[in-house]
Design an enzyme around this catalytic site. Structure first.
Site, short mmCIF file in Angstrom:
data_model
loop_
_atom_site.label_atom_id
_atom_site.label_comp_id
_atom_site.label_asym_id
_atom_site.label_seq_id
_atom_site.Cartn_x
_atom_site.Cartn_y
_atom_site.Cartn_z
N ASP A 124 0.84 -1.19 0.00
CA ASP A 124 0.00 0.00 0.00
C ASP A 124 0.88 1.24 0.00
OD1 ASP A 124 0.74 -0.63 2.76
OD2 ASP A 124 -0.55 1.05 3.31
N GLU A 190 0.08 -0.72 5.79
CA GLU A 190 1.09 -0.13 6.67
C GLU A 190 0.97 1.39 6.71
OE1 GLU A 190 4.74 1.68 8.08
OE2 GLU A 190 3.94 1.87 6.05
#
Length: 490
Positions: A124, A190
């Protein structure tokens, strides 16, 4: 004229696997290094494909893009042909009951007593911010002056591809029947706070268990000098709402007698720092540790600090970044310049992000900041605290054998000795890794250099640094595979 071109994907066909016995023991390391060098173009091609996917895990963004990114990483892992299983998995966020973002989990059992390594990165990315500040489209990977520009090009899709590229090199040089156990964990949230991370670890502990954990989400001393991150600051992030009025009022009719929320907020925030810009909150601690030489000139170059603006804080520059707390306002809800009117605003909300020095519990640090703000609230302003998110700092135990192996691999891959560094940023989930796998040796590495501008417009990856990082990781894998028996996993 600078070279500027779209980054084109070049795919390399998979080599025919060779058995480990086909590589004599004396030439294994050279074979792996050569294979790693050769694997870089394909790894960069796949990195370009990943960068094109806007996998932003923040609320309000398209979750389907994160799922698409996970599927692309799963395809890359499956293409290695070495894992017993490769899955896209999620976990439920305990606090909300919502489903976390998709992660990729692959596992391969160790053989003949060899150790198991867990390779971590995340797929991500941060939101792009003001797209007008980007010199090229954030999700169109573009090469300029030896750097690959794009959101996630450095943080942390390059980490994903360093793992994939290093494993490709190992297979190319040794075949697919090597003895090293390998677990691959590519997280999907994250940047958004890893809300389901601890639950994911608990639910998948057996598939993630390892003797050595490599977290490829940090940086290097510079583009040519590798580093092992041995300390990380923690974080305490929260939303503060300041209220002084029941409703908005005319600033001309009541201004001068009635405090508006912005006045109260400005006065309140000013108490958080002293005249040097150092944090002035009782209860926030700092770590006493030596730091390498680092000049103000280097700081200005790497941070973009203009000549007329002075650095803040006291002590060595790196002690301020690595070992001391910070308090930063990172967002505010208030009428914009376009919507400004002659009005006393009754309340406003802002996000405060604090960095916590290694050695202090993040929740303790948050409570100190909350107590300070409540004690200094001007005019009886009403304060509300919400969306509190805390992550603990981290200090690495550098006594393990894997640390020595990693340093040797980095020195060979970069051609210069690595340095131990602290990082001012935070990777809170490492504390979860330590809690779940207390016996594992954790190595925090990365592919970023100080000019990567992670989280900022024009994020970029230094291509030669990426090459060296990939080669170094491949050499570490070979070293762990060829070394003494690993014994029990953590």
């Amino acid at each position: 004229m600078r070279e500027t071109r779209p980054f084109k994907i070049t795919r390399m066909s998979s080599p025919a696997p060779r058995s480990a016995s086909s590589a004599p023991e004396t030439s294994r390391r050279d074979a792996v290094r050569s294979a790693a060098e050769a694997s870089v173009p394909a790894a960069l091609g796949d990195l370009g494909r990943l960068v094109r996917i806007p996998s932003i895990a923040f609320p309000g963004f398209d979750r389907a893009e994160v799922a698409r990114s996970a599927a692309a990483v799963k395809e890359l892992a499956e293409g290695l042909g070495i894992f017993d299983r490769v899955e896209v998995k999620t976990a439920v966020i305990p606090e909300t009951g919502a489903e976390g973002m998709p992660a990729v989990l692959a596992s391969r059992a160790a053989k003949n007593g060899k150790p198991t390594i867990l390779l971590y990165a995340h797929h991500d990315v941060q939101p792009v911010g003001d797209e007008a500040l980007w010199e090229s489209a954030p999700f169109e990977p573009t090469v300029r002056d030896g750097r690959l520009y794009g959101r996630g090009a450095a943080d942390d899709k390059a980490g994903v591809m360093a793992h994939i590229g290093a494993l490709r090199a190992l297979v190319e040089a040794l075949g697919d029947d090597f003895d090293l156990g390998v677990n691959l964990f590519i997280e999907g949230e994250e940047e958004a706070g890893s809300a389901s991370f601890a639950a994911f670890l608990r639910e998948n502990a057996d598939a993630l268990r390892a003797d050595v954990i490599v977290v490829a989400d940090s940086g290097n001393w510079d583009a040519d000098t590798p580093a092992l991150t041995v300390s990380l600051r923690g974080n305490a992030r929260f939303t503060l709402t300041v209220k002084t009025l029941e409703h908005a009022s005319h600033s001309g009719m009541f201004g001068g007698a009635v405090p508006d929320a912005m006045l109260a907020t400005v006065k309140l925030l000013s108490t958080l720092w002293d005249e040097d810009g150092a944090v002035a909150v009782e209860g926030l601690r700092e770590r006493d540790a030596a730091t390498p030489d680092y000049s103000e000139e280097t700081l200005r170059s790497e941070a973009g600090l203009p000549a007329g603006v002075s650095p803040i804080g006291r002590g060595t520059i790196l002690s301020r970044i690595w070992n001391k707390p910070t308090v930063t306002v990172t967002g505010i809800d208030y009428p914009s310049v376009r919507n400004a009117s002659n009005t006393l605003t009754p309340e406003l909300s802002l996000v405060i992000s604090a960095r916590v020095a290694p050695g202090q519990d993040a929740r303790e640090a948050y409570e100190a900041i909350e107590a300070h703000l409540r004690a200094h609230a001007p005019f009886g302003a009403e304060l509300t605290f919400s969306d509190v998110d805390c992550g603990n700092p981290f200090l690495v135990d550098t006594s393990g054998a894997a640390v020595a192996e990693a340093r040797a691999a980095l020195e060979t891959g970069y051609g210069t000795s690595p340095v131990d560094i602290g990082v001012g940023g935070s990777i809170p989930f490492i504390a979860d890794l330590v809690s779940e796998f207390p016996a594992a040796q954790i190595l925090v590495t990365g592919v970023e250099d100080p000019h990567a501008r992670a989280h900022s417009p024009n994020e970029s990856l230094h291509l030669d640094t990426f090459r060296r990082a990939l080669v170094s990781e491949a050499l570490l894998l070979e070293s762990l595979d060829s070394g003494a028996d690993g014994g029990e996993a953590a």
